[in-house]
Design an enzyme around this catalytic site. Structure first.
Site, short mmCIF file in Angstrom:
data_model
loop_
_atom_site.label_atom_id
_atom_site.label_comp_id
_atom_site.label_asym_id
_atom_site.label_seq_id
_atom_site.Cartn_x
_atom_site.Cartn_y
_atom_site.Cartn_z
N LYS A 13 0.82 -1.22 0.00
CA LYS A 13 0.00 0.00 0.00
C LYS A 13 0.86 1.27 0.00
CE LYS A 13 -2.53 -0.91 3.63
NZ LYS A 13 -2.02 -2.26 3.91
N ARG A 88 -9.62 2.72 8.95
CA ARG A 88 -9.13 1.39 9.32
C ARG A 88 -10.25 0.49 9.83
NH1 ARG A 88 -3.78 -0.09 10.21
NH2 ARG A 88 -3.13 2.07 10.11
N ARG A 127 11.55 -10.76 5.00
CA ARG A 127 12.34 -9.53 5.06
C ARG A 127 13.48 -9.64 6.08
NH1 ARG A 127 7.58 -5.19 4.54
NH2 ARG A 127 7.25 -5.64 6.75
N ARG A 161 12.94 -8.67 12.07
CA ARG A 161 12.26 -7.95 13.13
C ARG A 161 11.15 -8.82 13.74
NH1 ARG A 161 10.59 -2.37 10.24
NH2 ARG A 161 9.31 -3.91 9.18
N ARG A 172 -1.46 -10.14 12.63
CA ARG A 172 -1.79 -8.88 11.97
C ARG A 172 -2.86 -9.09 10.90
NH1 ARG A 172 3.82 -6.69 9.96
NH2 ARG A 172 2.54 -5.05 9.01
#
Length: 217
Positions: A13, A88, A127, A161, A172
């Site tokens: 996004k 949201r 990542r 992370r 999430r």
């Protein structure tokens, strides 16, 4: 144009918002930027948000909505904007509806970036970030470092992370499905939703979105 961008974490996004806003010559308004700007400038809303954050609490919708409305009232957003991360949830979507109605304007489109859940997990969980400089980002599949675990740019240690761990990503996604996904049906009822397949190269996804907005070449 007045556009809302939605999609799960890892759908790209932020990247698409920046490209689309530039191509459409409208400001990119992201929730993260709103919070950072208000807190760094020490505005009343920023102080209020920071008090909740410092206490480890979620910032109430009323504060987020007030920040978004204040930003949409700025002169550069008079002829349009691209909202990224707001609304949201249904409460925020209804507040945006009321705000726009009060201004006598409407949304042009809600772009729904569609990415399979397994791909979202793969994108985020793969990542690796450099400990020396968090802007140095690699990926175990899509952007491998020359030496495993070592940053190509500065030689720093690469790590995953906590937010990027698979179990965290799946949590999430659950939050997204529960809180944010219902706004898609809210906007479908207004005939505003355009679904954009978000797999592929960044510029390909941008071209699909521009075409869907009637702005293709």
């Amino acid at each position: 144009m007045r556009i809302v961008l939605v999609g799960p974490p890892g759908a790209g996004k932020g990247t698409q918002a920046a490209y689309l806003a530039k191509n459409l010559s409208i400001p990119h308004i992201s929730t993260g930027d709103l919070f950072r700007a208000n807190i760094s400038q020490g505005t009343d809303l920023g102080k209020e948000a920071k008090s909740y954050m410092d206490a480890g609490n979620l910032v109430p919708d009323s504060v987020t909505i007030a920040m978004a409305e204040d930003r949409m009232d700025q002169p550069d957003a008079e002829n349009g904007f691209l909202l990224d991360g707001f609304p949201r949830n249904i409460g925020q979507a209804e507040a945006l509806d009321a705000y726009l109605k009060g201004k006598g304007v409407k949304l042009d489109a809600v772009l729904d970036l569609e990415v399979p859940e397994d791909e979202v997990v793969k994108r985020i969980a793969g990542r690796r970030i450099c400990r020396n400089d968090s802007s140095h980002v690699f990926h175990v599949d899509y952007h491998k470092p020359k030496t495993e675990g070592v940053c190509d740019i500065c030689g720093g240690d690469l790590y995953q992370r906590e937010d990027d761990r698979e179990e965290t990503v799946r949590k999430r996604l659950e939050v997204y499905h529960t809180e944010t996904e219902p706004i898609i049906d809210h906007y479908k009822a207004q005939d505003l939703v355009v679904t954009i397949p978000a797999l592929g190269k960044v510029d390909e996804v941008t071209q699909r979105a521009m075409a869907a907005l009637g702005q293709g070449e």
